[in-house]
Scaffold this active site. Sequence first.
Site, PDB file in Angstrom:
ATOM      1  N   CYS A   1      80.862  60.367  38.021  1.00  0.00           N
ATOM      2  CA  CYS A   1      82.110  59.593  37.919  1.00  0.00           C
ATOM      3  C   CYS A   1      82.561  59.232  39.331  1.00  0.00           C
ATOM      4  O   CYS A   1      82.411  60.031  40.261  1.00  0.00           O
ATOM      5  CB  CYS A   1      83.184  60.414  37.212  1.00  0.00           C
ATOM      6  SG  CYS A   1      84.792  59.603  37.146  1.00  0.00           S
ATOM      7  N   THR A   2      83.119  58.033  39.455  1.00  0.00           N
ATOM      8  CA  THR A   2      83.563  57.534  40.773  1.00  0.00           C
ATOM      9  C   THR A   2      84.520  58.487  41.486  1.00  0.00           C
ATOM     10  O   THR A   2      84.542  58.539  42.710  1.00  0.00           O
ATOM     11  CB  THR A   2      84.312  56.197  40.578  1.00  0.00           C
ATOM     12  OG1 THR A   2      85.210  56.325  39.470  1.00  0.00           O
ATOM     13  CG2 THR A   2      83.351  55.054  40.367  1.00  0.00           C
ATOM     14  N   HIS A   3      85.326  59.211  40.709  1.00  0.00           N
ATOM     15  CA  HIS A   3      86.397  60.008  41.315  1.00  0.00           C
ATOM     16  C   HIS A   3      85.942  61.371  41.828  1.00  0.00           C
ATOM     17  O   HIS A   3      86.607  61.987  42.648  1.00  0.00           O
ATOM     18  CB  HIS A   3      87.509  60.255  40.292  1.00  0.00           C
ATOM     19  CG  HIS A   3      88.304  59.033  39.952  1.00  0.00           C
ATOM     20  ND1 HIS A   3      87.718  57.860  39.544  1.00  0.00           N
ATOM     21  CD2 HIS A   3      89.639  58.807  39.969  1.00  0.00           C
ATOM     22  CE1 HIS A   3      88.670  56.963  39.311  1.00  0.00           C
ATOM     23  NE2 HIS A   3      89.840  57.514  39.560  1.00  0.00           N
TER      24      HIS A   3
ATOM     25  N   ASP B   1      84.387  48.211  39.640  1.00  0.00           N
ATOM     26  CA  ASP B   1      84.788  49.490  39.045  1.00  0.00           C
ATOM     27  C   ASP B   1      85.977  49.243  38.118  1.00  0.00           C
ATOM     28  O   ASP B   1      86.676  48.237  38.237  1.00  0.00           O
ATOM     29  CB  ASP B   1      85.178  50.506  40.128  1.00  0.00           C
ATOM     30  CG  ASP B   1      85.556  51.851  39.506  1.00  0.00           C
ATOM     31  OD1 ASP B   1      84.838  52.302  38.585  1.00  0.00           O
ATOM     32  OD2 ASP B   1      86.572  52.443  39.906  1.00  0.00           O
ATOM     33  N   SER B   2      86.196  50.184  37.216  1.00  0.00           N
ATOM     34  CA  SER B   2      87.349  50.071  36.320  1.00  0.00           C
ATOM     35  C   SER B   2      88.660  50.146  37.106  1.00  0.00           C
ATOM     36  O   SER B   2      89.682  49.655  36.655  1.00  0.00           O
ATOM     37  CB  SER B   2      87.303  51.204  35.299  1.00  0.00           C
ATOM     38  OG  SER B   2      87.258  52.451  35.972  1.00  0.00           O
TER      39      SER B   2
ATOM     40  N   TYR C   1      88.409  53.236  31.678  1.00  0.00           N
ATOM     41  CA  TYR C   1      87.314  52.820  30.803  1.00  0.00           C
ATOM     42  C   TYR C   1      86.717  54.038  30.089  1.00  0.00           C
ATOM     43  O   TYR C   1      86.165  53.914  29.013  1.00  0.00           O
ATOM     44  CB  TYR C   1      86.203  52.155  31.622  1.00  0.00           C
ATOM     45  CG  TYR C   1      86.440  50.705  31.971  1.00  0.00           C
ATOM     46  CD1 TYR C   1      87.719  50.171  32.059  1.00  0.00           C
ATOM     47  CD2 TYR C   1      85.368  49.855  32.224  1.00  0.00           C
ATOM     48  CE1 TYR C   1      87.920  48.842  32.399  1.00  0.00           C
ATOM     49  CE2 TYR C   1      85.553  48.529  32.553  1.00  0.00           C
ATOM     50  CZ  TYR C   1      86.830  48.022  32.644  1.00  0.00           C
ATOM     51  OH  TYR C   1      87.012  46.705  32.979  1.00  0.00           O
ATOM     52  N   GLY C   2      86.825  55.174  30.732  1.00  0.00           N
ATOM     53  CA  GLY C   2      86.195  56.394  30.216  1.00  0.00           C
ATOM     54  C   GLY C   2      86.678  56.800  28.837  1.00  0.00           C
ATOM     55  O   GLY C   2      86.025  57.574  28.140  1.00  0.00           O
TER      56      GLY C   2
ATOM     57  N   CYS D   1      81.076  51.844  38.614  1.00  0.00           N
ATOM     58  CA  CYS D   1      81.704  52.617  37.540  1.00  0.00           C
ATOM     59  C   CYS D   1      80.630  53.242  36.639  1.00  0.00           C
ATOM     60  O   CYS D   1      79.775  52.538  36.098  1.00  0.00           O
ATOM     61  CB  CYS D   1      82.584  51.672  36.722  1.00  0.00           C
ATOM     62  SG  CYS D   1      83.407  52.460  35.349  1.00  0.00           S
TER      63      CYS D   1
ATOM     64  N   GLU E   1      93.566  60.950  40.827  1.00  0.00           N
ATOM     65  CA  GLU E   1      94.478  59.811  41.056  1.00  0.00           C
ATOM     66  C   GLU E   1      95.848  60.307  41.533  1.00  0.00           C
ATOM     67  O   GLU E   1      96.531  59.637  42.294  1.00  0.00           O
ATOM     68  CB  GLU E   1      94.644  58.999  39.766  1.00  0.00           C
ATOM     69  CG  GLU E   1      93.340  58.417  39.304  1.00  0.00           C
ATOM     70  CD  GLU E   1      93.309  56.902  39.268  1.00  0.00           C
ATOM     71  OE1 GLU E   1      94.340  56.319  38.931  1.00  0.00           O
ATOM     72  OE2 GLU E   1      92.243  56.328  39.572  1.00  0.00           O
TER      73      GLU E   1
HETATM   74  N1  DGL Z   1      85.389  54.612  37.115  1.00  0.00           N
HETATM   75  C1  DGL Z   1      85.279  55.465  35.955  1.00  0.00           C
HETATM   76  C2  DGL Z   1      83.887  56.104  35.939  1.00  0.00           C
HETATM   77  O1  DGL Z   1      83.234  56.226  36.950  1.00  0.00           O
HETATM   78  C3  DGL Z   1      86.362  56.537  35.955  1.00  0.00           C
HETATM   79  C4  DGL Z   1      87.741  55.997  35.649  1.00  0.00           C
HETATM   80  C5  DGL Z   1      87.855  55.400  34.254  1.00  0.00           C
HETATM   81  O2  DGL Z   1      87.735  56.138  33.249  1.00  0.00           O
HETATM   82  O3  DGL Z   1      88.048  54.183  34.171  1.00  0.00           O
HETATM   83  O4  DGL Z   1      83.428  56.484  34.897  1.00  0.00           O
END
Ligand code: DGL
Length: 260
Positions: free
Chosen positions: A180-182, A6-7, A38-39, A69, A148
């Site tokens: 999205c992971t979050h 993941d990022s 990364y987004g 990710c 976060e």
């Molecule tokens: N892990 C990224 C995703 O699932 C979210 C966080 C990021 O933007 O790096 O898209």
Amino acid sequence: MIGVFDSGLGGLTVVKEIKRLMPPIKILYFGDTARLPYGEKSEEIIKKYTLAACNFLKKRKAKVIILACHSASSVALNYVRSKISLPIIDVIQAGVKAALEKTKTKRIGVIGTRATIRSGTYERVFKNYDKEVEIIARATPLLVPLVEEGWINHYITKEVLKIYLQPFKEEKIDTLLLGCTHYPLLKKLIKEIFQNKVTIVDSSEALAKSIINFSSYKKIKKRKEELIIYLTDIPPEFEKIARNFLGLLPDKIMRVSLRE
Ligand code: DGL
């Protein structure tokens, strides 16, 4: 041994589900915390960073790599598959299949980072399975920093979500895919806003379930459960953030630098 990429730390939501659903296994987790988000990055950079991360996990003997990710899965999956001779499982397919199983009206919403939504990957994958499905996809970039920050139940987060989710209400979706992971951490608030009238699909859970069915998984030696976390930076708030995503602190954390 499975590698999870993941990022940052958000992919721990996938690890949490893997730990919950699967027999004991060794997991190598790579989070590019020095370079997230990364987004908000360009396709070229996301591809380059994702490839470097996958090579890192391959060198450490991962037998399968899971792209937890969504931004990396949306933008870089085909690219890394063409460069790396390991099975690579992305987070998109599992979520799409789960959403298609749930929807009755075929009106599905997707939320994700700017990179994920801009790539159009979710629409493409949905249409590959079902041409009739109507996809309403929108970027919701403020949600990652709010999660976060740990503002999972905060009224500010609820207000932001209300604004982001209003168009989905107007579009009368019956299913919302959390791209999205979050976002799994916001499930409760999202359900409240939709007054439980919309089915929420958590792709972290769907992904973990799909790994159990994945044939190469059977070849992976099951052993003592272990989670090793490699990060390109260990942020001062690491413990708090990791606990939010994973529910506990990992066995081993290491800071590593990455050659691209
Ligand atoms: N892990 C990224 C995703 O699932 C979210 C966080 C990021 O933007 O790096 O898209």
